[in-house]
Every structure is written in structure tokens, then in C-alpha cells.
Design an enzyme around this catalytic site. Structure first.
Site, PDB file in Angstrom:
ATOM      1  N   LYS A  48       0.861  -1.180   0.000  1.00 30.98           N
ATOM      2  CA  LYS A  48       0.000   0.000   0.000  1.00 30.98           C
ATOM      3  C   LYS A  48       0.900   1.234   0.000  1.00 30.98           C
ATOM      4  O   LYS A  48       1.585   1.506   0.990  1.00 30.98           O
ATOM      5  CB  LYS A  48      -0.932   0.016   1.205  1.00 30.98           C
ATOM      6  CG  LYS A  48      -1.922   1.174   1.187  1.00 30.98           C
ATOM      7  CD  LYS A  48      -2.788   1.181   2.423  1.00 30.98           C
ATOM      8  CE  LYS A  48      -3.861   2.252   2.309  1.00 30.98           C
ATOM      9  NZ  LYS A  48      -3.291   3.614   2.147  1.00 30.98           N
ATOM     10  N   PHE A 120      -1.618   0.648 -10.837  1.00 30.84           N
ATOM     11  CA  PHE A 120      -2.112  -0.616 -10.285  1.00 30.84           C
ATOM     12  C   PHE A 120      -3.423  -1.061 -10.925  1.00 30.84           C
ATOM     13  O   PHE A 120      -3.991  -2.066 -10.531  1.00 30.84           O
ATOM     14  CB  PHE A 120      -2.291  -0.521  -8.765  1.00 30.84           C
ATOM     15  CG  PHE A 120      -3.013   0.712  -8.290  1.00 30.84           C
ATOM     16  CD1 PHE A 120      -4.355   0.922  -8.578  1.00 30.84           C
ATOM     17  CD2 PHE A 120      -2.339   1.659  -7.538  1.00 30.84           C
ATOM     18  CE1 PHE A 120      -5.019   2.052  -8.123  1.00 30.84           C
ATOM     19  CE2 PHE A 120      -2.992   2.793  -7.071  1.00 30.84           C
ATOM     20  CZ  PHE A 120      -4.332   2.985  -7.364  1.00 30.84           C
ATOM     21  N   ARG A 190     -16.802   1.018  -3.949  1.00 34.41           N
ATOM     22  CA  ARG A 190     -16.174   0.253  -2.867  1.00 34.41           C
ATOM     23  C   ARG A 190     -16.565  -1.206  -3.002  1.00 34.41           C
ATOM     24  O   ARG A 190     -17.734  -1.547  -3.138  1.00 34.41           O
ATOM     25  CB  ARG A 190     -16.587   0.813  -1.504  1.00 34.41           C
ATOM     26  CG  ARG A 190     -15.616   0.430  -0.399  1.00 34.41           C
ATOM     27  CD  ARG A 190     -15.818   1.280   0.838  1.00 34.41           C
ATOM     28  NE  ARG A 190     -15.522   2.685   0.643  1.00 34.41           N
ATOM     29  CZ  ARG A 190     -14.308   3.207   0.658  1.00 34.41           C
ATOM     30  NH1 ARG A 190     -13.248   2.426   0.828  1.00 34.41           N
ATOM     31  NH2 ARG A 190     -14.136   4.504   0.497  1.00 34.41           N
ATOM     32  N   LYS A 196      -7.562  -3.664   1.943  1.00 39.29           N
ATOM     33  CA  LYS A 196      -6.331  -3.117   2.498  1.00 39.29           C
ATOM     34  C   LYS A 196      -6.070  -3.772   3.850  1.00 39.29           C
ATOM     35  O   LYS A 196      -6.987  -3.958   4.654  1.00 39.29           O
ATOM     36  CB  LYS A 196      -6.407  -1.592   2.622  1.00 39.29           C
ATOM     37  CG  LYS A 196      -7.625  -1.043   3.318  1.00 39.29           C
ATOM     38  CD  LYS A 196      -7.659   0.484   3.226  1.00 39.29           C
ATOM     39  CE  LYS A 196      -8.947   1.048   3.812  1.00 39.29           C
ATOM     40  NZ  LYS A 196      -9.016   2.533   3.709  1.00 39.29           N
TER      41      LYS A 196
END
Length: 280
Positions: A48, A120, A190, A196
Site C-alpha cells: 500500500k 495498479f 467500494r 487493504k
């Protein structure tokens, strides 16, 4: 009178209307928090990055807000025409420095020479994420642009290996890991397709009041009263440097804070100030 009004609009009104021309925020994929004990086998795992997200539509580079990134011409003109989603990045622990560079209306070439655009995702590209990982690697290789890269993606076989990888990243000053389902098509909003994994959670709130400090913090900030998006208020009293206690975030500023889980009433537990969330 009409002529004077017309002259005023021509000189000042068009400038005042300029922000309205800002593009709408692009639809992007947003991560959820990974649950404890997650099996990483169905996912690609990456670090991350503590950067600034930027979306390239093939012609312009924009922040998540839709506002343009005022990068130097040489930076964007070298990018391929394919749409890309990624992070502008300077390195671990350099978010504040990066934010100062990329928010300038007039870019400074010398500063941008150190910035990389690490992608990404490929918006609207066909296939599952595994196929898009291969496509990103090929795209970066063919573009041969020094400041363009693909975020390193790897498969992790089990929970023990995932825990070891997280510990390695944290020990090197990283924030955590991202897990993207290998079989996921391109998605926005979302989704559980992107997770994460960090030793803490983070969220945003708006500063509503400054509470005075006592003892060692007398004459300085003791805590911030903040308001979450759902309207509930609570206090944050840790995570500040002495300099931040002397000049705390202004009332009305949006901040990011870290916390570990929720209380029985649903408020963040062990909330700690992280940083001011600058508008991008």
C-alpha cells in the site's frame, strides 16, 4: 450599466466560473478493510503506497476529485494513450513532501524529476485482474518511460506468508498491503474485490473545536473535537507533535486519523491524529 456588467463578466466572471469546468470525479475502485484471518490465495498482493492517487485518461492526469494534476508537459506527454490508475509517489514516508510538489499550480521541474507514476489498474480493460497485471507490465515495458512503473504484484500462498510480508513492509517503513482478487473484472466503487491490510484503520473527520491542554501541554492544544461523516463527534488527543499542538489544524479542516477497531457505541477506538487531509 449593461455594458459595464458585460465588461466585468469578461474580465472577472469567467475566471470565477473556471472551477465549474472541473471534470467530475472519476469512478474508481475503492478498498474495504481486510478481515482478520483472510486467506490470501485468491488475491494478488502489493504494498500500500503512501502516495497521491492519480487517474490518466489517455489525455489528462487528474486527482480523484477530478481536479487536474499540474504536472510538467514532459511528464504527461510521455505517457501511453491507454487509461491508467495509480499513485504519484516519491517514496516511503514522503507523503507531505509529495503533496507539496503535486499541488502546485506551476510545476517545478526539478521536484517532478523525483516523482514516479506507479500504476495498479487499467480502467475498463478487459479480462480479470490477473490478465490486467500482465497487461500493465507489458504496457510499462513498451512505454519505456523512466517515471512510469507498475506496482509490484505477487501471489502469497497462505496466511503465514501474508503476515511475514506485512511485517517486512512495516519494518521498512511502509503502510501495509493491498489485496486484489485475481479473478475480478474491472470494477468501480467500494468493493470486496480490493482489500487493504494494515496494523491500524484510518478515516477522515472535520475539526470542530480546539480543546486546551493541561500540564506539559498548557498553552497548547490538548485535543481536537472532530465530526465524522455521520455527524457524530469525538475527541482526538494523541498523535500530535509539539509543533502541531502549538499550531493545530484549523477549525473546519479535514484531517485523517488512525484507530484500532470500534467501541461498543461505534466510535473509533484509540484514535490518533495522522495528518491534515489537503484538498487535491
Amino acid at each position: 450599466m449593461t455594458l459595464l456588467l458585460l465588461v466585468w463578466l469578461l474580465r472577472f466572471g469567467l475566471c470565477a466560473l473556471a472551477p465549474i469546468a472541473m471534470a467530475s470525479p472519476p469512478s474508481v475502485l475503492l478498498a474495504r478493510e481486510a478481515t482478520e484471518g483472510i486467506d490470501p490465495a485468491p488475491y494478488w498482493v502489493s504494498e500500500k503506497l503512501d502516495g497521491v492517487r492519480a487517474i490518466w485518461d489517455g489525455r489528462a492526469l487528474r486527482f480523484r476529485s477530478g481536479r487536474p494534476v499540474h504536472a510538467p508537459d514532459w511528464f504527461v506527454q510521455a505517457l501511453p494513450s491507454q487509461a491508467m490508475d495509480g499513485e504519484l509517489w516519491l517514496g516511503r514516508g514522503r507523503f507531505a513532501e509529495l503533496s507539496g510538489v503535486v499541488r502546485k499550480q506551476v510545476p517545478v521541474d526539478a521536484e517532478w524529476r523525483a516523482v514516479r507514476y506507479l500504476i495498479f489498474e487499467l480502467p475498463d480493460a478487459p479480462g480479470d485482474f490477473s490478465q490486467r497485471v500482465m497487461a500493465m507490465r507489458a504496457l510499462v515495458a513498451s512505454a519505456d518511460v523512466p517515471w512510469l512503473g507498475a506496482v509490484a504484484q505477487a501471489r502469497v500462498p497462505n496466511r503465514a506468508a501474508l503476515t511475514a510480508r506485512l511485517a517486512e513492509v512495516l519494518a521498512d517503513g511502509g503502510e501495509g498491503l493491498m489485496l486484489h482478487r485475481a479473478d475480478a473484472p474491472y470494477l468501480t466503487g467500494r468493493s470486496d474485490a480490493l482489500l487493504k491490510l494494515k496494523p491500524w484503520q484510518d478515516a477522515e473527520a472535520v475539526v470542530t473545536a480546539h480543546l486546551s491542554g493541561q500540564g506539559r501541554f498548557a498553552g497548547m492544544l490538548g485535543a481536537l473535537e472532530v465530526r465524522m461523516a455521520d455527524g457524530r463527534r469525538f475527541r482526538i488527543g494523541t498523535g500530535f507533535s509539539d509543533a502541531e499542538r502549538r499550531a493545530p489544524p484549523a477549525v473546519g479542516a479535514q484531517i485523517s486519523f488512525r484507530y484500532r477497531g470500534l467501541t461498543a457505541t461505534g466510535l473509533p477506538r484509540f484514535a490518533s491524529f495522522w495528518r491534515v487531509r489537503e484538498p487535491l
